[in-house]
Enzyme design. Structure first.
Site, PDB file in Angstrom:
ATOM      1  N   CYS A   1      -1.434  -0.410   2.215  1.00 23.76           N
ATOM      2  CA  CYS A   1      -2.447  -1.209   2.304  1.00 23.76           C
ATOM      3  C   CYS A   1      -3.847  -0.631   2.876  1.00 23.76           C
ATOM      4  O   CYS A   1      -4.105   0.451   2.044  1.00 23.76           O
ATOM      5  CB  CYS A   1      -2.425  -2.357   3.409  1.00 23.76           C
TER       6      CYS A   1
ATOM      7  N   HIS B   1       2.581  -4.895   1.167  1.00 23.40           N
ATOM      8  CA  HIS B   1       3.190  -4.538   2.262  1.00 23.40           C
ATOM      9  C   HIS B   1       4.848  -4.448   1.780  1.00 23.40           C
ATOM     10  O   HIS B   1       5.601  -5.423   2.052  1.00 23.40           O
ATOM     11  CB  HIS B   1       3.234  -5.248   3.505  1.00 23.40           C
TER      12      HIS B   1
ATOM     13  N   GLU C   1       7.284  -3.068   3.554  1.00 25.34           N
ATOM     14  CA  GLU C   1       8.090  -3.018   4.705  1.00 25.34           C
ATOM     15  C   GLU C   1       8.603  -4.603   5.138  1.00 25.34           C
ATOM     16  O   GLU C   1       9.378  -4.632   5.647  1.00 25.34           O
ATOM     17  CB  GLU C   1       7.133  -2.583   5.939  1.00 25.34           C
TER      18      GLU C   1
HETATM   19  N1  GLN Z   1      -8.508  -4.044   6.083  1.00 22.87           N
HETATM   20  C1  GLN Z   1      -7.951  -4.007   4.676  1.00 22.87           C
HETATM   21  C2  GLN Z   1      -8.308  -5.262   4.119  1.00 22.87           C
HETATM   22  O1  GLN Z   1      -8.451  -6.199   4.503  1.00 22.87           O
HETATM   23  C3  GLN Z   1      -6.415  -3.536   4.824  1.00 22.87           C
HETATM   24  C4  GLN Z   1      -5.610  -4.386   5.241  1.00 22.87           C
HETATM   25  C5  GLN Z   1      -4.290  -4.221   5.719  1.00 22.87           C
HETATM   26  O2  GLN Z   1      -4.022  -2.805   5.931  1.00 22.87           O
HETATM   27  N2  GLN Z   1      -3.426  -4.974   6.014  1.00 22.87           N
HETATM   28  O3  GLN Z   1      -8.153  -5.191   2.740  1.00 22.87           O
END
Ligand code: GLN
Length: 546
Positions: free
Chosen positions: A384, A510, A512
């Site tokens: 992310c 994600h 995970e």
């Molecule tokens: N802050 C980033 C976004 O909103 C990544 C979010 C994250 O890592 N879950 O796109």
């Protein structure tokens, strides 16, 4: 049997952090291993509608389900143990209960009646518990009540449990988890706090059926009898829960203590199939007997609190077992890394993971980390924000795009390589407004990633607002950073990988959240495998130089 679900409540006494989630998940696992269908739910007594707006320092990681619910991290344990997806219905907070009751009041559903905690809030709680049973999909619904018995905010939940026990008779039981503290000065285990916590439950009208007693030392027969007598339960219902080296050992310890048999018998089921925990036992055997060890650096900004990256840590354990290897994770604060010290801090690791996150703090450290691992062929997984940082690093240092950034940090960046999605631009509220939950992703044929997944189409869970800016896509691809996973519905870039690097993958989603004991996530498995190879390569190089 599923049209008549049985309900198991798990409450906690004496203190918080006793591991109610793990005990609830262990009960569910053991029942599942006897061939029954089980789901687990958590009721959280705080007023936030969901934990999505909570700072990870407050409550640890926010876990996201397939249907896009932002939930308590215990749901991650439930999925990792049961290998069955959860959903919004599996996590309910006081905030959501009240929101629903108030919406009903505004609609006029209560026909002019005074709306009160009893019966309206308690009815709403009971309804949220029974929703899962009423689907007909489950033989058992395990409901963990957050907080500690005696807390003011837990009272409506305990009253709802009392009513359900009264309504359902032997189809509903309460398992109460307590602590038997050890006083080092006198060398004694003390049962009094447990007695008091059960008294508190009794005051609220609930007689627990089973007591699970957390303890650092073995309980004597005499102590178990004493607990049974003073807490009004039979001797077989006093279960000792000794500290375990791994949470994954807890179901097996509970099986030895016959917790599942006692639970089933209390619920009127006297004959049941044999337990099938072979896969689990195998997993544990491998976990405790690794053949080698790799060192992974996890670079993030919440490293002081390990719960903030809980699912990542658990995914490493699953992937390690799959590779017969111990994964030794060092938690490194992204703010402590700069371009001058990146080499010194990171050079001895066999792989580096750059963590998800929000906001500016620590981002430059993540970018310096990525520059170092990219240039030095160290296996890299970016999740992310970690993937977004890999894109920023590449655009600054390879594409020479001046001041390239994400608009989350620099809204006026000359080169907004990561930017906000059109449909997110006008959103002002913070809660539940990100791209959340499962989305499809098509993988490029012949890419490393499609080989890793063994598939051309995958679906993974998201939680973010910002995206790869497709205006720059061609430049990236020409320079060797390829978009090998694309959302087929809207063309958003979900995965990037580097052509000329042993293992460099960034994912906007994600992985995970969906790694389980029985199904370790392929990306983590492959990343650890790359780390093992990296270590071997280093050893061979050292040998040839000596
Ligand atoms: N802050 C980033 C976004 O909103 C990544 C979010 C994250 O890592 N879950 O796109």
């Amino acid at each position: 049997m599923a049209d008549n679900s049985k309900y198991i409540f798990v409450t906690g006494g004496v203190t918080s952090s006793l591991g109610k989630g793990i005990i609830a998940a262990s009960i569910a696992k053991l029942i599942q291993a006897r061939g029954f269908k089980v789901t687990i739910q958590k009721l959280d007594p705080y007023i936030n509608i969901d934990p999505g707006t909570l700072n990870p320092y407050e409550h640890g990681e926010c876990y996201v389900t397939d249907d896009g619910a932002e939930t308590d991290l215990d749901l991650g344990h439930y999925e990792r143990f049961l290998n069955v997806p959860t959903s919004q219905a599996n996590n309910v907070t006081t905030g959501r209960i009240y929101q629903n009751v108030i919406e009903k009041e505004r609609r006029g559903d209560f026909l002019g009646k005074t709306v009160q905690i009893i019966p309206h809030i308690t009815d709403e709680i009971k309804e949220r518990v029974k929703i899962l049973g009423n689907t007909g999909d489950y033989d058992f619904v395990v409901t963990e009540i957050g907080g500690t018995v005696g807390d003011i905010e837990s009272l409506p939940y305990i009253e709802a449990v009392r009513q359900m026990k009264w309504e359902l008779g032997s189809n509903c039981i309460v398992v109460h988890l307590t602590l038997i503290p050890y006083l080092a000065a006198s060398g004694e285990l003390k049962t009094k706090p447990t007695q008091h916590s059960v008294k508190k439950l009794l005051e609220d009208g609930v007689q627990p059926d089973i007591l699970v007693c957390r303890t650092e030392h073995d309980l004597s027969e005499e102590q178990k009898n004493k607990i049974a007598q003073f807490c009004n339960v039979d001797r077989a219902s006093v279960i000792e829960a000794k500290d375990a080296a791994s949470i994954y050992e807890v179901p097996l310890l509970m099986e030895e203590e016959k917790l599942d048999e006692v639970v089933l018998k209390k619920l009127g089921i006297d004959t049941f199939p044999k337990s099938r925990m072979e896969t689990w036992k195998n997993f544990l055997r491998k976990l405790y007997n690794p053949k080698e060890k790799v060192r992974i650096a996890l670079v993030g900004k919440y490293v002081e609190l390990k719960d903030a990256y809980l699912s990542i840590a658990e995914s490493f354990i699953h992937a390690g077992v799959h590779n017969n290897c111990e994964v030794d994770v060092s938690w490194i604060h992204s703010e402590s890394i700069s371009k001058d010290n990146a080499s010194k801090i990171l050079k001895d690791y066999d792989g580096v993971l750059v963590a998800p996150g929000f906001g500016e703090r620590g981002v430059e450290g993540k970018i310096s980390t990525i520059k170092f691992v990219r240039e030095n062929d160290i296996p890299f997984l970016g999740i992310c924000l970690g993937m977004q940082c890999a894109v920023i690093e590449f655009s600054r240092n390879v594409l020479n795009l001046k001041n390239a950034n994400t608009t989350e940090i620099d809204p006026n960046s000359e080169n907004p390589v990561i930017s906000i999605m059109e449909d997110q631009k006008d959103i002002e509220e913070m809660g539940g407004t990100m791209r959340l939950g499962k989305y499809n992703c098509a993988l490029s044929k012949g890419s490393k990633i499609s080989e890793i997944y063994g598939s051309d189409l995958i679906a993974e869970r998201h939680r973010h607002r910002y995206e790869f800016n497709n205006i720059y896509l061609q430049d990236f691809e020409n320079a060797g950073m390829q978009a090998t996973g694309i959302n087929p519905e809207n063309d958003l870039v979900e995965i990037i990988e580097l052509k000329d690097h042993p293992w460099f993958v960034g994912v906007q989603f994600h992985p995970e959240y969906s790694s389980t004991v029985e199904k370790p996530h392929p990306l983590f498995v492959s990343f650890i495998n790359a780390a093992v190879k990296q270590k071997k390569g280093k050893k061979e190089l050292a040998a040839s130089n000596s």
